[in-house]
Design a protein around this motif. Structure first.
Motif, PDB file in Angstrom:
ATOM      1  N   TRP A 108       0.833  -1.205   0.000  1.00 12.64           N
ATOM      2  CA  TRP A 108       0.000   0.000   0.000  1.00 12.64           C
ATOM      3  C   TRP A 108       0.871   1.260   0.000  1.00 12.64           C
ATOM      4  O   TRP A 108       0.591   2.228  -0.715  1.00 12.64           O
ATOM      5  CB  TRP A 108      -0.939  -0.003   1.193  1.00 12.64           C
ATOM      6  CG  TRP A 108      -1.953   1.111   1.186  1.00 12.64           C
ATOM      7  CD1 TRP A 108      -2.136   2.059   2.145  1.00 12.64           C
ATOM      8  CD2 TRP A 108      -2.935   1.389   0.179  1.00 12.64           C
ATOM      9  NE1 TRP A 108      -3.145   2.909   1.806  1.00 12.64           N
ATOM     10  CE2 TRP A 108      -3.666   2.520   0.599  1.00 12.64           C
ATOM     11  CE3 TRP A 108      -3.254   0.787  -1.026  1.00 12.64           C
ATOM     12  CZ2 TRP A 108      -4.697   3.064  -0.155  1.00 12.64           C
ATOM     13  CZ3 TRP A 108      -4.291   1.334  -1.781  1.00 12.64           C
ATOM     14  CH2 TRP A 108      -4.999   2.454  -1.345  1.00 12.64           C
TER      15      TRP A 108
ATOM     16  N   THR B 296      -5.177   6.853   5.043  1.00  8.73           N
ATOM     17  CA  THR B 296      -5.575   5.448   4.916  1.00  8.73           C
ATOM     18  C   THR B 296      -4.404   4.559   5.288  1.00  8.73           C
ATOM     19  O   THR B 296      -3.254   5.004   5.269  1.00  8.73           O
ATOM     20  CB  THR B 296      -5.999   5.135   3.469  1.00  8.73           C
ATOM     21  OG1 THR B 296      -4.870   5.340   2.610  1.00  8.73           O
ATOM     22  CG2 THR B 296      -7.142   6.028   3.021  1.00  8.73           C
TER      23      THR B 296
ATOM     24  N   ALA C  92      -3.109   0.099   5.192  1.00  9.70           N
ATOM     25  CA  ALA C  92      -3.445  -1.285   4.854  1.00  9.70           C
ATOM     26  C   ALA C  92      -3.636  -2.108   6.119  1.00  9.70           C
ATOM     27  O   ALA C  92      -2.935  -1.921   7.117  1.00  9.70           O
ATOM     28  CB  ALA C  92      -2.329  -1.890   4.001  1.00  9.70           C
TER      29      ALA C  92
ATOM     30  N   VAL D 108      -7.980  -2.327   2.928  1.00  9.00           N
ATOM     31  CA  VAL D 108      -7.468  -1.009   3.302  1.00  9.00           C
ATOM     32  C   VAL D 108      -8.457  -0.313   4.226  1.00  9.00           C
ATOM     33  O   VAL D 108      -9.663  -0.281   3.948  1.00  9.00           O
ATOM     34  CB  VAL D 108      -7.228  -0.139   2.046  1.00  9.00           C
ATOM     35  CG1 VAL D 108      -6.793   1.262   2.435  1.00  9.00           C
ATOM     36  CG2 VAL D 108      -6.184  -0.794   1.146  1.00  9.00           C
TER      37      VAL D 108
END
Length: 474
Positions: A26, A49, A51, A61
């Motif tokens: 990610w 955000t 993972a 996610v």
């Protein structure tokens, strides 16, 4: 049902094994995506955000809200899937979930959300800072030395500190790092600190006017020891807010408080700021952070690779540092992509993986990778002699010029030391090589043919015609 401690440990370790590859993948994807979309879009929808896990080819996610998940699915999912699949060399699916499990920050997480009201309700005006952004781990180089020294002097209460301090520079060059470092050091010394974005300052000021709570606004902002305002360029054209900041600064200055601001350009270029406010900024110290030079980029990459279990060899870091030209954030993104390629392909670090990590646009600009043999071959052919003659004791004019060219290229292109170059060029001593490099630098100015050889290599041209022409005339 009661779960035993040993079972809990097994569950924890399993989750850790699932989350680490997910985090790497990610982070690598974010590094590439941030180069393809506007910064406000990245900051709003992707920066916070992280993972959670990678199950086969399915990545989960975590996002802050249902609205964020829906927006990403509608607007960015195609780009995200394409990027993930490109990095992992297989089709990857992704699911966005709302939750707080594994609250790990990704490599791009903001140290503090400038628009969050966390410091508004704090009566002491103390802001939470990202602990990783300290003076200790800020890599100092010629491109940021003044900004670092000025920031440290102000945060530590030095009498030589300038007030206000105006930090400026492009995206990803360390302004946020220094702002957080200032705030953390000042807070640790008992100072009351507020760190806000220009947008938050504007919103609070206008809300205070609308709700007739300007006294509370003044008390909050004018009673602190240090006020830091990020992205001051967004005040351009906002006359009411500029007026509020002007009076806030005057009150702070009168009471001994300090002001630090960051911007993407010098104060003199903020043409839509009132002249009186701009003159206040220019009366302090303006310190720029520019794109890092090779040595600073290499130091940053070394610091990043020290944090992983299997550090990447220096030659690959030097290759990346040579070909990333813009900012530190891009440098971190390329480093993360290289780690992801290594992990998900199972390959050892190599120049080819490093080229892939740089991305498609950079691949077109990178010439064939030079090595020691290519430079010796190039230098000997340039002066119509053999490689054997190049490294021999022979002292003809052609051999001497070829050695100077080879020594210069080995130093400038492969960054070999004089001792290493001496071993390559017939076991010559350091003094001889240093002299040869000095002669080469002088020849770049005085000898058009020598300069042509160097430039032709730098431009990645075909050299056969050049060599043949020279050999015929030798």
């Amino acid at each position: 049902m009661k779960v035993s401690p040993s079972t809990l440990l097994i569950i924890y370790l399993s989750e850790a094994r699932l989350s680490e590859p997910a985090n790497r993948l990610w982070d690598a994807a974010l590094g590439r995506i941030q180069l393809q979309i506007p910064r406000p879009t990245f900051d709003t929808w992707l920066r916070n955000t992280h993972a959670l896990r990678l199950e086969g080819n399915h990545l989960v996610v975590s996002v802050p809200s249902t609205f964020t998940a829906q927006w990403l699915e509608d607007r960015l999912q195609k780009l995200i899937l394409k990027t993930l699949s490109s990095i992992s060399s297989q089709e990857i699916t992704v699911a966005f979930v709302v939750g707080t499990e594994n609250p790990r920050r990704n490599s791009f997480s903001e140290p503090v959300n400038p628009n969050a009201p966390s410091s508004i309700n704090n009566p002491l005006g103390v802001t939470a800072f990202y602990p990783e952004y300290t003076f200790k781990n800020f890599i100092v180089g010629p491109s940021n030395q003044l900004a670092y020294a000025a920031a440290y002097a102000l945060a530590s209460g030095s009498p030589s500190a300038y007030n206000p301090l105006f930090l400026y520079g492009g995206v990803g060059l360390g302004k946020t790092h220094l702002m957080n470092a200032i705030g953390q050091l000042a807070t640790s010394m008992g100072k009351r600190v507020i760190y806000v974005s220009a947008e938050q300052f504007t919103n609070e000021y206008l809300r205070a006017i609308k709700e007739r709570k300007t006294d509370g606004f003044r008390d909050r902002y004018r009673s602190v020891d240090l006020l830091m305002v990020d992205d001051i360029q967004f005040l351009n054209g906002k006359e009411a807010t500029q007026d509020g900041l002007f009076h806030t600064f005057n009150e702070l200055h009168r009471s001994g408080g300090k002001l630090v601001m960051s911007s993407d350009r010098p104060a003199g270029e903020l043409r839509l700021l009132e002249a009186r406010l701009r003159s206040r900024f220019e009366a302090g110290l303006q310190a720029d952070l520019s794109a890092p030079e090779f040595e600073t980029k290499l130091a940053i990459l070394n610091a990043l690779t020290e944090k992983i279990s299997n550090p990447i060899a220096r030659e690959y870091l030097e290759f990346i540092a040579t070909h990333v030209h813009d900012n530190v954030r891009t440098l971190q993104g390329v480093h993360n992509r290289l780690l992801a390629f290594i992990e998900f392909t199972g390959q050892e670090p190599s120049y080819e993986l490093a080229k892939m990590a740089l991305g498609p646009s950079a691949l077109k600009e990178i010439p064939p990778i030079l090595d020691q043999g290519m430079i010796l071959d190039f230098s000997s052919k340039a002066y119509g002699i053999s490689v054997k003659a190049l490294i021999s004791p022979q002292r003809t004019k052609e051999a001497s010029k070829a050695r100077q060219l080879a020594a210069y290229l080995l130093k400038s292109k492969l960054r070999f030391s004089p001792d290493q170059i001496g071993q390559i060029l017939g076991k010559r001593d350091r003094t001889t090589i240093t002299y040869a490099i000095g002669q080469a630098k002088e020849a770049l100015i005085t000898d058009p043919q020598f300069k042509e050889f160097v430039l032709s290599l730098e431009k990645n041209k075909q050299h056969s015609g050049l060599f043949n022409k020279n050999i015929e005339s030798a």
